[in-house]
Scaffold this motif. Sequence first.
Motif, PDB file in Angstrom:
ATOM      1  N   THR A 146       0.832  -1.204   0.000  1.00 60.10           N
ATOM      2  CA  THR A 146       0.000   0.000   0.000  1.00 60.10           C
ATOM      3  C   THR A 146       0.870   1.258   0.000  1.00 60.10           C
ATOM      4  O   THR A 146       1.944   1.274   0.611  1.00 60.10           O
ATOM      5  N   PHE A 183     -10.451  -5.262   7.016  1.00 59.45           N
ATOM      6  CA  PHE A 183     -10.510  -6.047   5.774  1.00 59.45           C
ATOM      7  C   PHE A 183     -10.142  -7.489   6.123  1.00 59.45           C
ATOM      8  O   PHE A 183      -9.124  -7.717   6.793  1.00 59.45           O
ATOM      9  N   GLY A 190     -13.074  -5.966  -5.804  1.00 60.16           N
ATOM     10  CA  GLY A 190     -11.960  -5.516  -4.968  1.00 60.16           C
ATOM     11  C   GLY A 190     -11.580  -4.056  -5.169  1.00 60.16           C
ATOM     12  O   GLY A 190     -10.456  -3.668  -4.834  1.00 60.16           O
ATOM     13  N   LEU A 199      -5.021  -5.115  -2.299  1.00 57.06           N
ATOM     14  CA  LEU A 199      -5.586  -6.223  -3.069  1.00 57.06           C
ATOM     15  C   LEU A 199      -4.442  -7.158  -3.456  1.00 57.06           C
ATOM     16  O   LEU A 199      -3.474  -6.744  -4.085  1.00 57.06           O
ATOM     17  N   SER A 235      -8.426  -9.554  -0.534  1.00 57.93           N
ATOM     18  CA  SER A 235      -7.697  -8.465   0.131  1.00 57.93           C
ATOM     19  C   SER A 235      -6.733  -9.043   1.156  1.00 57.93           C
ATOM     20  O   SER A 235      -6.807 -10.233   1.500  1.00 57.93           O
ATOM     21  N   SER A 272     -10.530  -2.361  -1.912  1.00 55.64           N
ATOM     22  CA  SER A 272      -9.271  -2.981  -1.455  1.00 55.64           C
ATOM     23  C   SER A 272      -8.100  -2.444  -2.289  1.00 55.64           C
ATOM     24  O   SER A 272      -7.020  -2.156  -1.768  1.00 55.64           O
ATOM     25  N   LYS A 273      -8.351  -2.286  -3.594  1.00 53.89           N
ATOM     26  CA  LYS A 273      -7.310  -1.782  -4.486  1.00 53.89           C
ATOM     27  C   LYS A 273      -6.983  -0.320  -4.153  1.00 53.89           C
ATOM     28  O   LYS A 273      -5.816   0.082  -4.114  1.00 53.89           O
TER      29      LYS A 273
END
Lengths: 193, 198
Positions: free
Chosen positions: B45, B81, B144, B153, B159, B147-148
Motif C-alpha cells: 500500500t 478487511f 476488490g 488487493l 484483500s 481494497s485496491k
Amino acid sequence: MKKTIMIGIILCLTVFLSVPVTEAGGDITDKEGVFPNITLPEPAKAYEKEYLGIPEGPFALSRIKADVVIVEIFSMYCPYCQKEAPNVNEFFRLISQKAEIKEKIKIIGIGAGNTPFEVDVFGKQYDIRFPLFSDESFSIHKAVGEVRTPYFFVIRINPDGSSKVVYSRAGSIQDPNAFLDMIIQEAGLQKEE
Amino acid sequence: MSIIRLFLTQIIILIFSVTLTHGASEQFKGKIYTPGMLKPVDSKTRLKAGMTAPSFTLPSVKGEKISLAQYLGKKNVVISFVPAAWTPVCSDQWPGYNIAKDLFDRNNAVLLGISVDNIPTLFAWTGEMGDLWFPVLSDFWPHGAVSKKYGILRSDGVSERAIFVIDKKGVIRYIDVHDINKRPALEVLIKELEKLQK
C-alpha cells in the motif's frame, strides 16, 4: 558424519518445537486418557487463587485442590463458546450452591490462541466467575489434540497427583443439571460421600 | 544445500502445524475451507498514517449503502478487511469483535468489516457468527475496488488481512497490513483507538 548429526538435530528440534506440552497419553479425548500436566500462571485475582487452592506462582493442573477439574477449552473468537457461556455459568453456579461437591469439583477455562487481554474481554462480557487462562501460543490447545471449541474435559485428579480424563465432549454441555449428575457418576464422587 | 532444504521443509511443516488451529469453533464444523499457508503479505500500500483515507461507498449485508463520508466529524472508523469467507483465520476474527462493542463505543468508534466476497456468501457466513453489531460490506463488484484503492488487493483477487484506523477528520491514524495467516491481537487495535481520545 557432521551432516548426519545436523539432520538429527533438525528433526529433533522440529519434534521438540511442535510438541510443547508432553505427557499426553494417547488420544486424551478418549475416556481413560491422561490429561497433560499443563502448567498455568498464577491467577491475577486473589479469589481465583483461593478457589483453586494453589500455592504462589505458576502451578500444575494436578495441584488444584479438587477431586475433579473441568477444563473448558474456549476462544473469545468462537461464536459457539459465546452462546454457551451463560450455560457454563449456570453450571458453575449449580456446583457453587452444593456444599457437598463445591470443594470437590473445580472449573477452569483456557482461551486457545487468546491473549490475556482477549481472555479478559470474554470473562467480563459474560461475567465469568471461574478462572480463565490465556493460551496465546496454542500450545495447550495443541497438547490436548487441537480440539474444536468449546471443548470440555472432565479430569479426575488422583491423590498421587496423576490425572485421568473421565469424560470429554465438544460443543454444548446441554442441561447443566444433567451434566453435573453425569460428572458425579462418572468421577465416582457419590461413593465418597 | 540439502540440509538447508531439509531445515526449510521442517520449518514449513512446523508453521503449518501451528496455524491450523484457527477456525476451530464448533459453530463452523465441516464448513471451513483451509487454504494452507499463504504468502504473509502480497501487496504494497502507498497509504500512510497522516494521509486522508480514500472515500468509498459499499453495499452491506443488511441492504444499506455505507459510505466512509457519513462518519466524518462524528465517529472514528475502524476498517477491518478480511481476505475470504469460510476460511480459518477470517472466521476467527469478527466474532471476537462482536463481543467487544463496548471497547469501540468507549473510543467513539464504529467498525466496518469488508471482504471481497459477494453479499449472499457474506450473509451465510456472518449468519454463523450471530447477530453482528457492525456493518459487513461487500467489495465484490467492481471486484476488490476498495481494497485496491487502499493498496491491499492481493494478486489472487482477495484483500489482505488489514486494519485501518481513521479519525473523525477522515485522516488515517493507523495501518496494520497483517500477516494473512495470523489474527491481529485485539489489544493492539484498542490501544490505537485510545490514542485518538488523548
